[in-house]
Motif scaffolding. Structure first.
Motif, short mmCIF file in Angstrom:
data_model
loop_
_atom_site.label_atom_id
_atom_site.label_comp_id
_atom_site.label_asym_id
_atom_site.label_seq_id
_atom_site.Cartn_x
_atom_site.Cartn_y
_atom_site.Cartn_z
N ILE A 15 0.83 -1.20 0.00
CA ILE A 15 0.00 0.00 0.00
C ILE A 15 0.87 1.26 0.00
CG2 ILE A 15 -1.67 1.35 1.35
CD1 ILE A 15 -2.84 -1.35 2.30
N LEU A 16 1.92 1.26 0.80
CA LEU A 16 2.77 2.45 0.87
C LEU A 16 3.57 2.64 -0.42
CD1 LEU A 16 4.03 2.33 4.56
CD2 LEU A 16 2.19 3.70 3.57
N THR A 17 3.90 1.56 -1.09
CA THR A 17 4.52 1.69 -2.41
C THR A 17 3.55 2.35 -3.38
OG1 THR A 17 5.86 -0.30 -2.04
CG2 THR A 17 5.65 0.47 -4.31
N GLY A 18 2.27 1.99 -3.26
CA GLY A 18 1.23 2.63 -4.07
C GLY A 18 1.13 4.12 -3.79
N VAL A 19 1.24 4.49 -2.51
CA VAL A 19 1.21 5.91 -2.14
C VAL A 19 2.40 6.63 -2.78
CG1 VAL A 19 1.41 7.54 -0.22
CG2 VAL A 19 -0.01 5.48 0.03
N TYR A 20 3.56 6.00 -2.72
CA TYR A 20 4.77 6.59 -3.31
C TYR A 20 4.58 6.82 -4.81
CZ TYR A 20 9.72 7.10 -4.56
OH TYR A 20 10.92 7.56 -5.05
N GLU A 21 4.08 5.81 -5.51
CA GLU A 21 3.90 5.91 -6.96
C GLU A 21 2.82 6.92 -7.32
OE1 GLU A 21 5.86 4.75 -9.04
OE2 GLU A 21 6.95 3.23 -7.90
N ALA A 22 1.84 7.09 -6.45
CA ALA A 22 0.80 8.09 -6.69
C ALA A 22 1.40 9.49 -6.71
CB ALA A 22 -0.29 7.99 -5.62
N TYR A 23 2.36 9.74 -5.82
CA TYR A 23 3.01 11.05 -5.80
C TYR A 23 3.96 11.24 -6.97
CZ TYR A 23 1.01 12.87 -1.55
OH TYR A 23 0.11 13.38 -0.64
N VAL A 24 4.51 10.15 -7.46
CA VAL A 24 5.38 10.24 -8.64
C VAL A 24 4.60 10.73 -9.85
CG1 VAL A 24 6.73 8.86 -10.29
CG2 VAL A 24 7.03 8.50 -7.83
N LEU A 25 3.30 10.41 -9.90
CA LEU A 25 2.46 10.83 -11.03
C LEU A 25 2.24 12.34 -11.06
CD1 LEU A 25 -0.28 8.02 -10.97
CD2 LEU A 25 1.66 8.23 -12.54
N THR A 95 -5.92 10.01 2.99
CA THR A 95 -5.65 10.59 4.31
C THR A 95 -4.25 11.21 4.34
OG1 THR A 95 -7.12 9.06 5.48
CG2 THR A 95 -5.36 10.06 6.77
N ILE A 96 -3.26 10.48 3.81
CA ILE A 96 -1.90 11.02 3.73
C ILE A 96 -1.86 12.26 2.85
CG2 ILE A 96 0.46 10.53 2.97
CD1 ILE A 96 -0.08 7.59 3.69
N ALA A 97 -2.56 12.19 1.72
CA ALA A 97 -2.60 13.34 0.80
C ALA A 97 -3.22 14.56 1.48
CB ALA A 97 -3.38 12.97 -0.45
N ALA A 98 -4.28 14.33 2.27
CA ALA A 98 -4.93 15.43 2.98
C ALA A 98 -3.98 16.05 3.99
CB ALA A 98 -6.19 14.93 3.67
N GLY A 99 -3.24 15.20 4.69
CA GLY A 99 -2.31 15.70 5.69
C GLY A 99 -1.17 16.49 5.08
N LEU A 100 -0.69 16.06 3.92
CA LEU A 100 0.43 16.73 3.27
C LEU A 100 0.00 17.97 2.49
CD1 LEU A 100 2.48 13.64 1.96
CD2 LEU A 100 2.88 15.00 4.01
N SER A 101 -1.31 18.15 2.30
CA SER A 101 -1.80 19.29 1.53
C SER A 101 -1.62 20.61 2.26
CB SER A 101 -3.29 19.09 1.20
OG SER A 101 -4.08 19.19 2.39
N GLY A 102 -1.48 20.53 3.58
CA GLY A 102 -1.33 21.75 4.38
C GLY A 102 -2.65 22.39 4.75
N ASN A 103 -3.76 21.74 4.43
CA ASN A 103 -5.08 22.30 4.72
C ASN A 103 -5.59 21.95 6.12
OD1 ASN A 103 -5.23 23.40 2.12
ND2 ASN A 103 -6.09 21.49 1.28
#
Length: 263
Positions: A15-25, A95-103
């Motif tokens: 799952i975390l590899t998927g999160v990593y690849e999502a940010y690469v996009l 959830t990780i994306a929301a946290g890293l968004s700064g919102n």
């Protein structure tokens, strides 16, 4: 824009590899979703990409989660990834994306108005609840070779959570915890670090031979449980509420050949 679904392995690493690849996009998180290979819900007009689990990539994401959100949120996200829920990967990613968004300020997991954060919170709580039950209900049986063996089939993937607890309790024992549903087991050699083994045990359940002490204690414990039962106060509904039926298959006091019961 066409949505992209990343198919990942049903594991923390996957799952975390998927999160990593999502940010690469480098795309809007709303256009990206994660899905474990076990989930069979496919979307129309969607691009699917298979992601191979990568330890280094998953470690980078774990370090980011710990550094940005703290230990409590780190633990809750990890517990959510151990859930049996098929939508956990997507909830964790967003959830990780929301946290890293700064919102969001303060504790990320307190922002339950975000449906993904709320989902991760609920998955974490459910996983922890079953883990807390299994610390008390898991039964070890001593085999003839003096190895302690515990079989179980939890809803959630609890073995990596349970092993530190029992390794701390039984540092001087050789013991094994086997997840029959997921077909893998954790091995704790005496005074050494525990490790995981994928696959079934090297022997069948019918081939297990208990030590003489184990056979005696099983008999004594079953008779003890039966003797303290008060027939007039038996409450099967309350019993099932406090001790789910799915736990009893692996509990000595409920073994069918022992004739034990609780009042």
């Amino acid at each position: 824009m066409q949505e992209t679904v990343l198919l990942c392995e049903d594991s923390i690493e996957g799952i975390l590899t998927g999160v990593y690849e999502a940010y690469v996009l480098r795309r809007d998180p709303r256009q990206i979703h994660l899905q474990t290979a076990e989930e069979e819900n496919y979307r129309l007009f969607t691009e699917y990409q298979t992601v191979q689990a990568d330890f280094d990539k998953s470690e980078k994401v774990l370090r980011t989660i710990y550094r940005r959100f703290g230990m409590k949120t780190y633990a809750q996200i990890c517990q959510a990834m151990l859930s049996y829920d098929t939508q956990k990967a997507d909830a964790v990613y967003h959830t990780i994306a929301a946290g890293l968004s700064g919102n969001y300020r303060g504790d990320l997991m307190e922002h339950l108005s975000n449906r993904y954060v709320h989902k991760v919170f609920e998955l974490s709580r459910h996983t922890w609840g079953e883990y807390d039950h299994m610390r008390g209900f898991l039964r070890f049986q001593e085999l003839k070779n003096q190895v302690l063996l515990a079989r179980y089939s939890p809803k959630n993937d609890l073995t990596t959570m349970l092993m530190p607890h029992f390794a701390d309790r039984f540092p001087k024992e050789n013991f094994v915890i086997y997840d029959e549903q997921r077909m893998y087991y954790a091995v704790h050699p005496k005074d050494k670090q525990w490790y995981l083994v994928r696959g079934e045990l090297p022997f069948e359940k019918d081939e297990e031979e208990y030590s003489q002490d184990e056979a005696l204690y099983q008999l004594l414990y079953s008779h003890f449980c039966k003797s303290i039962a008060i027939t007039e106060r038996k409450n099967l509904y309350l019993q099932r509420n406090m001790l789910p039926l799915r736990f009893r298959k692996y509990m000595t006091e409920f073994a069918p050949n022992k004739g034990a019961s609780f009042g």
